[in-house]
Design a protein around this motif. Structure first.
Motif, PDB file in Angstrom:
ATOM      1  N   UNK A  15      16.466   2.961 -24.312  1.00 55.41           N
ATOM      2  CA  UNK A  15      16.700   1.572 -23.900  1.00 55.41           C
ATOM      3  C   UNK A  15      15.535   1.040 -23.066  1.00 55.41           C
ATOM      4  N   UNK A  16      15.031  -0.119 -23.449  1.00 57.86           N
ATOM      5  CA  UNK A  16      13.922  -0.817 -22.794  1.00 57.86           C
ATOM      6  C   UNK A  16      12.588  -0.120 -22.958  1.00 57.86           C
ATOM      7  N   UNK A  17      12.558   1.005 -23.672  1.00 55.08           N
ATOM      8  CA  UNK A  17      11.301   1.629 -24.071  1.00 55.08           C
ATOM      9  C   UNK A  17      11.036   1.379 -25.547  1.00 55.08           C
ATOM     10  N   UNK A 182       8.548   6.594 -20.768  1.00 55.51           N
ATOM     11  CA  UNK A 182       9.695   5.732 -20.489  1.00 55.51           C
ATOM     12  C   UNK A 182       9.314   4.526 -19.664  1.00 55.51           C
ATOM     13  N   UNK A 183      10.244   3.566 -19.588  1.00 51.39           N
ATOM     14  CA  UNK A 183       9.966   2.288 -18.933  1.00 51.39           C
ATOM     15  C   UNK A 183      10.358   2.251 -17.464  1.00 51.39           C
ATOM     16  N   UNK A 184      11.235   3.127 -17.025  1.00 55.26           N
ATOM     17  CA  UNK A 184      11.740   3.050 -15.653  1.00 55.26           C
ATOM     18  C   UNK A 184      10.873   3.895 -14.732  1.00 55.26           C
ATOM     19  N   UNK A 200       4.131   9.149 -18.812  1.00 62.83           N
ATOM     20  CA  UNK A 200       3.509   7.883 -19.201  1.00 62.83           C
ATOM     21  C   UNK A 200       4.519   6.776 -18.944  1.00 62.83           C
ATOM     22  N   UNK A 201       4.155   5.853 -18.079  1.00 65.36           N
ATOM     23  CA  UNK A 201       5.026   4.728 -17.726  1.00 65.36           C
ATOM     24  C   UNK A 201       4.693   3.546 -18.619  1.00 65.36           C
ATOM     25  N   UNK A 202       5.691   3.085 -19.388  1.00 68.63           N
ATOM     26  CA  UNK A 202       5.524   1.914 -20.243  1.00 68.63           C
ATOM     27  C   UNK A 202       5.975   0.693 -19.458  1.00 68.63           C
ATOM     28  N   UNK A 203       5.018  -0.092 -19.008  1.00 67.41           N
ATOM     29  CA  UNK A 203       5.267  -1.226 -18.119  1.00 67.41           C
ATOM     30  C   UNK A 203       5.063  -2.516 -18.908  1.00 67.41           C
ATOM     31  N   UNK A 204       6.093  -2.944 -19.623  1.00 65.76           N
ATOM     32  CA  UNK A 204       5.980  -4.131 -20.476  1.00 65.76           C
ATOM     33  C   UNK A 204       6.042  -5.431 -19.678  1.00 65.76           C
TER      34      UNK A 204
END
Length: 230
Positions: A15-17, A182-184, A200-204
């Motif tokens: 979710x959100x990634x 992940x995004x969080x 790895x932080x996915x910061x959209x």
């Protein structure tokens, strides 16, 4: 910096990634409400009240702490309680939840998600790690993953190191062999770092990194991750 040479497997949040979660939940809640209007109108009226819903969620959190990692069970029991309070048949909760859950699996992937997953799966074994209740089989992504670890089934959720260790174990690897994506910032990136993984932080959303310890990679999307691993 990311040490690509050490990466033997990749764990990925859902979710959100891979897709935005709130539009999905909003559609699922609307499908649930429409079903209740037809089949349990008094409960539908209760569900349309934000205050009543908040009270039900608070009550469930206190009375069923053992379900805090099982979002499906929490949702089902909240529906059951609303039906009971509305004077309608609580046995309809399972059918009502099925309506919600089916719509919850109709996700809309970010444009970069499917190409990135295909790229990564061709090079590394992948394992999904999620605190949510997405079903990769129903979504259609299961063939790209070696395994899926959910807080609901495992019993603890991110950022607990044990769920990250379980993900590494599902790939027959140590945490040091695995990159978590992940995004969080807290649940995913910091949780993975504390479990001994690279992160790895996915910061959209162009957010600021909130912690002192930093992940090995901060990226805007999954395409950038593929470029790093090319």
């Amino acid at each position: 910096m990311l040490d690509v040479a050490k990466i033997r497997g990749i764990s990925i949040d859902l979710d959100d990634t891979l897709w935005p979660i709130w539009p999905t939940i909003e559609r699922a809640e609307k499908a649930l409400h429409d079903w209740l209007v037809e089949n349990a109108p008094m409960a539908a009226a209760l569900f349309s009240s934000p205050g009543a819903l908040r009270e039900i969620r608070d009550y469930m959190a206190v009375s069923k702490p053992e379900l805090k990692h099982d979002l499906s069970a929490l949702r089902r029991e909240s529906i059951r309680l609303a039906l009971y309070r509305a004077g309608e048949n609580p046995l309809m909760a399972d059918q009502a939840f099925d309506v919600f859950f089916a719509e919850r699996q109709r996700v809309t992937l970010f444009d970069d998600a499917k190409p990135a997953l295909e790229f990564l799966a061709a090079r590394f074994p992948l394992v999904a790690v999620s605190n949510g209740n997405a079903d990769l089989q129903r979504i259609g992504l299961a063939p790209l993953f070696r395994a899926a670890i959910s807080a609901r089934e495992f019993g603890v959720g991110k950022p607990d190191p044990r769920i990250f260790h379980a993900a590494a174990g599902a790939l027959d690897m140590t945490p040091a062999d695995v990159l978590h994506v992940g995004d969080d910032a807290t649940l995913d990136a910091l949780g993975a770092l504390n479990a001994g993984m690279q992160a790895a932080w996915i910061n959209r959303g162009d957010a600021m990194w909130p912690h002192e310890q930093e992940p090995q990679a901060m990226l805007e999307n999954l395409t950038e991750l593929c470029d790093l691993l090319s």
